[in-house]
Design a protein around this motif. Structure first.
Motif, PDB file in Angstrom:
ATOM      1  N   ASP A 161      46.930  17.957 -78.398  1.00 10.57           N
ATOM      2  CA  ASP A 161      46.796  17.902 -76.941  1.00 10.57           C
ATOM      3  C   ASP A 161      45.598  18.744 -76.494  1.00 10.57           C
ATOM      4  O   ASP A 161      45.599  19.965 -76.617  1.00 10.57           O
ATOM      5  CB  ASP A 161      48.080  18.427 -76.284  1.00 10.57           C
ATOM      6  N   GLY A 162      44.565  18.089 -75.977  1.00 10.28           N
ATOM      7  CA  GLY A 162      43.399  18.808 -75.483  1.00 10.28           C
ATOM      8  C   GLY A 162      43.404  19.013 -73.989  1.00 10.28           C
ATOM      9  O   GLY A 162      42.582  19.774 -73.457  1.00 10.28           O
ATOM     10  N   SER A 163      44.324  18.361 -73.285  1.00  8.51           N
ATOM     11  CA  SER A 163      44.383  18.457 -71.830  1.00  8.51           C
ATOM     12  C   SER A 163      45.095  19.712 -71.353  1.00  8.51           C
ATOM     13  O   SER A 163      44.710  20.302 -70.343  1.00  8.51           O
ATOM     14  CB  SER A 163      45.077  17.222 -71.248  1.00  8.51           C
ATOM     15  N   VAL A 164      46.166  20.115 -72.063  1.00 11.42           N
ATOM     16  CA  VAL A 164      46.958  21.274 -71.632  1.00 11.42           C
ATOM     17  C   VAL A 164      46.117  22.552 -71.581  1.00 11.42           C
ATOM     18  O   VAL A 164      46.150  23.275 -70.576  1.00 11.42           O
ATOM     19  CB  VAL A 164      48.196  21.455 -72.536  1.00 11.42           C
ATOM     20  N   PRO A 165      45.339  22.889 -72.610  1.00 12.31           N
ATOM     21  CA  PRO A 165      44.502  24.099 -72.506  1.00 12.31           C
ATOM     22  C   PRO A 165      43.488  24.005 -71.378  1.00 12.31           C
ATOM     23  O   PRO A 165      43.212  25.002 -70.697  1.00 12.31           O
ATOM     24  CB  PRO A 165      43.820  24.168 -73.880  1.00 12.31           C
TER      25      PRO A 165
ATOM     26  N   VAL B 210      55.858  19.284 -77.928  1.00 12.07           N
ATOM     27  CA  VAL B 210      54.471  19.747 -77.994  1.00 12.07           C
ATOM     28  C   VAL B 210      53.637  18.783 -78.826  1.00 12.07           C
ATOM     29  O   VAL B 210      54.033  18.406 -79.935  1.00 12.07           O
ATOM     30  CB  VAL B 210      54.414  21.165 -78.608  1.00 12.07           C
ATOM     31  N   GLY B 211      52.496  18.394 -78.296  1.00 15.90           N
ATOM     32  CA  GLY B 211      51.538  17.592 -79.056  1.00 15.90           C
ATOM     33  C   GLY B 211      50.463  18.495 -79.638  1.00 15.90           C
ATOM     34  O   GLY B 211      49.713  19.126 -78.895  1.00 15.90           O
TER      35      GLY B 211
ATOM     36  N   HIS C  93      56.393  15.082 -67.410  1.00 21.87           N
ATOM     37  CA  HIS C  93      55.173  15.043 -68.216  1.00 21.87           C
ATOM     38  C   HIS C  93      54.019  15.657 -67.443  1.00 21.87           C
ATOM     39  O   HIS C  93      53.853  15.418 -66.246  1.00 21.87           O
ATOM     40  CB  HIS C  93      54.840  13.597 -68.585  1.00 21.87           C
ATOM     41  N   SER C  94      53.224  16.493 -68.104  1.00 19.43           N
ATOM     42  CA  SER C  94      51.969  17.004 -67.583  1.00 19.43           C
ATOM     43  C   SER C  94      52.145  17.673 -66.223  1.00 19.43           C
ATOM     44  O   SER C  94      52.936  18.611 -66.081  1.00 19.43           O
ATOM     45  CB  SER C  94      50.949  15.856 -67.526  1.00 19.43           C
ATOM     46  N   PHE C  95      51.443  17.217 -65.195  1.00 17.20           N
ATOM     47  CA  PHE C  95      51.537  17.839 -63.876  1.00 17.20           C
ATOM     48  C   PHE C  95      52.951  17.739 -63.303  1.00 17.20           C
ATOM     49  O   PHE C  95      53.364  18.558 -62.482  1.00 17.20           O
ATOM     50  CB  PHE C  95      50.532  17.190 -62.919  1.00 17.20           C
TER      51      PHE C  95
ATOM     52  N   SER D 249      49.245  12.305 -74.074  1.00 15.28           N
ATOM     53  CA  SER D 249      50.072  11.225 -73.525  1.00 15.28           C
ATOM     54  C   SER D 249      50.631  10.309 -74.599  1.00 15.28           C
ATOM     55  O   SER D 249      51.173   9.239 -74.280  1.00 15.28           O
ATOM     56  CB  SER D 249      49.266  10.405 -72.511  1.00 15.28           C
ATOM     57  N   ASP D 250      50.539  10.707 -75.858  1.00 16.01           N
ATOM     58  CA  ASP D 250      51.016   9.854 -76.942  1.00 16.01           C
ATOM     59  C   ASP D 250      52.530   9.678 -76.937  1.00 16.01           C
ATOM     60  O   ASP D 250      53.057   8.749 -77.564  1.00 16.01           O
ATOM     61  CB  ASP D 250      50.584  10.417 -78.306  1.00 16.01           C
TER      62      ASP D 250
END
Length: 365
Positions: free
Chosen positions: A253-257, A249-250, A196-198, A290-291
């Motif tokens: 998702d506002g964190s990825v951009p 893909v969410g 997930h994420s990083f 993170s949902d």
């Protein structure tokens, strides 16, 4: 998998169910139609013919007794002159056996969860980690040991690419240790991975590092990915490093951009999808960054028939979930002037915040 006739989702789910249970693998199109409550026989025949062409099923030809009171399938090698069950003489009755076609599913059966490595996102101390282990143990029918890798807190450090490689090397060594332990326990040396994420960035660096070329994996799930959309997943599938990859893909998702513009070496794979044909991109229109790990969502993903459960256990030929999409256009990253400017700003922020980061580590190791 491409079909000449668009299949109904219920047809694919029924094939997956039969493969997962390992029964009702041989049937006629009429029998299959009854099981899915379908009247479109022509559509089903086209669907099953495509499965035959893809190697997921085989086509068998046989005969059936034409007598209404019998109608049984005649055994292979029958003379076709008399029914071995009702003993009807076909020549005497002026009838002929009825030709019929069977289909036999022969694709890979459901795979078991072997064991799993979970690489979380930045600064995650959330209870989902323990809840995830519990869900795997309690909701699935097999025992699947889980290694949840915690690489420590990362804040301003992520603005410096060498720090990524440092953390990735630590992850690679920990995976190597875990695989060695799995061998001793007579488990497979190809764990499945959820990142997930990083954590997706670190796992991609492990895959690209020749020092860890000996590490091989099963199926990979990336959620909230910050990997470049054009990451060459196909090369790793072809070489046998990984079996398959699901990019969840969410849409919200506002964190990825944001990560793409601030963290070096990253990209919006968790927003726009992966361009590789080897990747399975699935978009959830209601999910944010993170949902995926909210208890109610995680239960649904891991439950029998859930998206992650299906990807990890079912034959990939039949993996066609809702939200599946293909990225048609090549991905273009930031222009060099903008990238250089953002990197300089990032380095400046890093230098300014470094003393506070070191102090935080001393107070909260």
């Amino acid at each position: 998998m491409m079909f000449d006739h668009p299949p109904q989702r219920e047809w694919i789910e029924e094939v997956g169910r039969r493969l997962e249970l390992g029964n009702e693998l041989t049937f006629t199109v009429e029998e299959f139609a009854r099981s899915v409550n379908e009247d479109d026989i022509a559509g089903l025949e086209s669907f099953l013919a495509t499965l035959v062409g893809k190697g997921t099923a085989s086509e068998l030809h046989s005969y059936r007794c034409p007598m209404t009171a019998c109608r049984r399938s005649l055994p292979e090698g029958s003379t076709l002159l008399e029914c071995p069950y009702c003993h009807t003489d076909y020549q005497e009755q002026g009838v002929q056996p009825m030709p019929m076609t069977f289909y036999r599913l022969k694709g890979a059966l459901s795979r078991d969860l072997r064991w799993m490595i979970v690489v979380h996102g930045m600064n995650s101390r959330a209870p989902w980690q323990e809840a995830f282990s519990w869900e795997i143990a309690s909701r699935l029918k097999y025992s699947a040991p889980i290694l949840i890798y915690k690489y420590g807190w990362a804040t301003i450090d992520v603005l410096v690419a060498p720090y990524h490689r440092h953390l990735a090397r630590k992850l690679g060594h920990r995976i190597r240790e875990a695989i060695a332990q799995a061998r001793l326990a007579k488990r497979t040396d190809r764990p499945d991975v959820i990142a997930h994420s990083f954590g997706t960035r670190l796992f991609s660096l492990v895959l690209e590092d020749e020092n860890f070329a000996d590490l091989t994996f099963g199926r990979i799930i990336t959620a909230g990915s910050i990997i470049h959309p054009d990451f060459d997943w196909g090369r790793h599938v072809k070489s046998g490093r990984i079996e398959a990859v699901l990019n969840h893909v969410g849409a919200k998702d506002g964190s990825v951009p944001f990560a793409h513009y601030t963290i070096p070496g990253t990209g919006p794979g968790g927003k726009v999808g992966y361009t590789s044909e080897a990747a399975h991109n699935v978009r959830n229109c209601a999910f944010g960054h993170s949902d995926f790990f909210k208890p109610v969502n995680m239960k649904a993903l891991i439950a029998n028939g859930g998206l992650w459960h299906s990807f990890l256990t079912r034959p990939l030929d039949l993996f066609m979930p809702e939200g599946l999409f293909v990225v048609r256009k090549p991905w273009r990253g930031m222009c060099w002037p903008l990238k250089c400017t953002l990197r300089l700003v990032g380095m400046a922020l890093f230098l300014v915040a470094l003393p506070f980061s070191l102090a935080r580590r001393l107070l909260d190791p």
